[in-house]
Write a protein that holds these residues in place. Structure first.
Motif: not given
Length: 244
Positions: A76, A132, A153, A171
């Protein structure tokens, strides 16, 4: 406004934002900004909110250190790091108000709809690395334009039906790194005034207290309550983008 009243409002705003962020993992600026942007100029309020939010994120990361999903979080973060420079370029070269309002409408509609339907069934297996990273890219891009890096997210985790611990563990590092990145970019342009430093020092007790109580509330809330909290905050945050 007298200094005492200003300091009281500052502490109330920071406490409320820290509590909500400790509970949900995001939305410090959405909550604290409702007060801080009314008593300070934006060039004072924005870096103050960023610094306080990073403080809350540090507390969150420490409290959730056993739940952190490092591989997914790093994917991420890599995607988000690619998205932020594009957002900065757009902010400098184009009028992004329509884009921010449109994104706010989408977030508010999603949250409003999901509040009145059952939770989604948890997805089997993990998401692909490319997906992702793509979600992170979208979070960085939109976060650079709206100051809401965690929105995409968080929605993605909700659509997958992830439990609250897994969601926060995935996250939370992303949000923290994106906020640090954004603060560094801001400081490169404007620096940090002595007034902001003083206000930050004044707000530290409220920041610590709100963060601790928010994290305690997170540990005691059930999955349904946590999901409803997340959706309500997404609804409020989306609406704030539309009305800004």
């Amino acid at each position: 406004m007298p200094d005492l009243a200003t300091n009281v409002l500052l502490s109330v705003a920071v406490f409320a934002g820290a509590f909500v962020s400790g509970l949900a993992g995001f939305a410090f600026s959405a909550v604290a900004g409702a007060i801080l942007l009314r008593i300070f100029q934006p060039l004072e309020a924005v870096p103050l909110m960023m610094a306080c939010s990073i403080g809350v994120q540090a507390a969150n990361l420490w409290a959730l250190r056993r739940n952190i999903q490092w591989e997914g979080s790093l994917l991420l973060i890599v995607g988000g790091a690619l998205g932020i420079p594009i957002a900065v370029h757009l902010l400098q070269s184009a009028d992004t108000s329509i884009l921010r309002a449109s994104f706010g409408i989408v977030v508010a509609l999603y949250a409003g709809y999901m509040l009145f339907r059952p939770a989604l069934t948890r997805a089997d297996g993990g998401a692909s690395r490319r997906l992702t990273a793509l979600v992170g890219f979208g979070g960085g891009l939109i976060g650079g334009l709206t100051a809401m890096p965690g929105a995409i997210p968080t929605i993605w985790c909700d659509m997958r039906g992830m439990p609250r611990g897994d969601q926060r563990g995935l996250v939370q590092p992303f949000i923290a790194i994106m906020q640090i990145f954004a603060l560094v970019l801001l400081l490169e342009r404007h620096g940090l005034s002595s007034k902001v430093v003083i206000d930050l020092a004044i707000s530290l007790p409220a920041l610590f207290a709100g963060s601790a109580l928010g994290i305690l509330a997170f540990r005691n809330i059930n999955e349904i309550g946590f999901r409803r909290t997340i959706l309500v905050l997404l609804l409020v945050s989306g609406a704030s983008l539309v009305l800004a």
